[in-house]
Design a protein around this motif. Structure first.
Motif, short mmCIF file in Angstrom:
data_model
loop_
_atom_site.label_atom_id
_atom_site.label_comp_id
_atom_site.label_asym_id
_atom_site.label_seq_id
_atom_site.Cartn_x
_atom_site.Cartn_y
_atom_site.Cartn_z
N GLN A 159 9.30 -25.64 -4.20
CA GLN A 159 9.44 -24.96 -5.41
C GLN A 159 9.66 -26.01 -6.65
N THR A 160 10.25 -27.08 -6.27
CA THR A 160 10.49 -28.24 -6.99
C THR A 160 9.12 -28.50 -7.82
N ASP A 161 8.17 -28.96 -6.84
CA ASP A 161 6.81 -29.35 -6.99
C ASP A 161 6.13 -28.42 -8.02
N ILE A 162 5.89 -27.04 -7.55
CA ILE A 162 5.41 -25.86 -8.21
C ILE A 162 6.01 -25.82 -9.80
N THR A 165 7.84 -16.61 2.20
CA THR A 165 8.90 -17.22 1.31
C THR A 165 8.59 -17.43 -0.02
N LEU A 166 7.51 -18.17 -0.18
CA LEU A 166 6.81 -18.48 -1.50
C LEU A 166 6.58 -17.24 -2.44
N LEU A 167 5.93 -16.28 -1.51
CA LEU A 167 5.71 -15.02 -2.48
C LEU A 167 6.86 -14.63 -2.90
N GLU A 168 8.17 -14.49 -2.08
CA GLU A 168 9.31 -13.82 -2.45
C GLU A 168 9.85 -14.60 -3.70
N TRP A 169 9.88 -16.00 -3.59
CA TRP A 169 10.38 -16.82 -4.73
C TRP A 169 9.57 -16.50 -5.68
N THR A 207 13.50 -29.26 7.55
CA THR A 207 13.60 -27.84 8.08
C THR A 207 12.78 -27.08 7.12
N ASN A 208 12.64 -25.84 7.44
CA ASN A 208 12.11 -24.70 6.60
C ASN A 208 12.54 -24.72 5.12
N ALA A 209 13.98 -24.61 5.30
CA ALA A 209 14.65 -24.76 4.04
C ALA A 209 14.55 -25.75 3.18
N GLY A 210 14.56 -26.81 3.68
CA GLY A 210 14.15 -28.19 2.96
C GLY A 210 12.92 -28.37 2.50
N PHE A 211 11.85 -27.73 3.26
CA PHE A 211 10.55 -27.98 2.68
C PHE A 211 10.33 -26.85 1.66
#
Length: 245
Positions: A28-31, A96-100, A19-23
């Motif tokens: 985030q973990t990878d980054i 989503t990544l920009l927000e996080w 899912t989007n959430a799972g991906f």
């Protein structure tokens, strides 16, 4: 690398089954771990192009994650009897990544679009996501690729978003990603959407899976490109019949 997701194969391209959430959680973990990652968000147009261009198909095999960006990919998976949970679009993942990234004070590099569009995107991102550090930005009109790569490496970003359109953005990432351990992601026309130069389909159109039709109405010049979808679906149905026999 061993992919943390199961994959679904469509026209020899492995799509992550999540899912989007799972991906997003995985990214985030990878980054945060400074892992080198290459993300491709693929639609039927990309699948058909890869089928006709072995060099591009080879580049796709180097990606760490390929997501189903386009309802045609979801339909194809369904036809083959290997359904995918949902669309995972480059634009949605980018936002989503920009927000996080704003919360985590991440560094980003923006590559692509016209100079005026890029300038606008940089301003909008800095205003909307104040915690983000725009470590560097470069428009998509360059001659010396090596200088651009040197600029990216010098900026030391955590995330590199390349908006030069396929296949150019994927060739670029595959060629240069080893210079820097970061997330490298092709985001196509996303900068144009952020800048307001191109309008994204309203939620109603997205939810009813006719975003492609909205874009066609907005940009009639896309008509020829859209013709790839019926060709793709015919091919997937043919493969499904062969597998059934």
């Amino acid at each position: 690398m061993s992919v943390p997701f199961d994959t679904v194969n469509i026209l020899n391209v492995p799509f992550i089954k999540t899912t989007n959430a799972g991906f997003v959680q995985q990214l985030q973990t990878d980054i945060l771990a400074h892992r080198n990652r290459f993300v491709v968000t693929a639609n039927p147009e990309i699948l058909m192009y890869a089928r006709e261009h072995p060099d591009y198909q080879q580049v796709l095999t180097q990606a760490d994650y390929i997501t189903p960006d386009g309802i045609g990919v979801i339909q194809g998976a369904q036809i083959l009897g290997t359904p995918l949970p949902e669309r995972i679009t480059g634009y949605d993942i980018l936002l989503t990544l920009l927000e996080w990234g704003s919360q985590q004070h991440q560094r980003i590099f923006l590559l692509g679009a016209k100079p005026a569009v890029l300038k606008q995107v940089t301003t909008i991102v800095q205003r909307a996501y104040p915690g983000i550090v725009v470590a560097g930005a470069r428009d998509g009109y360059y001659d010396d690729e090596q200088t651009v790569v040197d600029q990216i490496v010098a900026a030391q970003p955590d995330m590199v978003f390349v908006a030069t359109g396929f296949p150019k953005q994927e060739f670029f990432i595959a060629e240069h990603r080893q210079r820097l351990d970061a997330l490298w992601m092709g985001v196509g026309g996303s900068f144009d959407v952020i800048a307001g130069a191109v309008k994204r389909a309203p939620l109603f159109w997205q939810k009813h899976h006719v975003e492609w039709l909205y874009r066609l109405i907005q940009e009639p010049s896309r008509f020829k490109r859209m013709l790839v979808l019926p060709r793709y679906l015919r091919l997937v149905k043919k493969i499904a019949r062969q597998q059934a026999n």
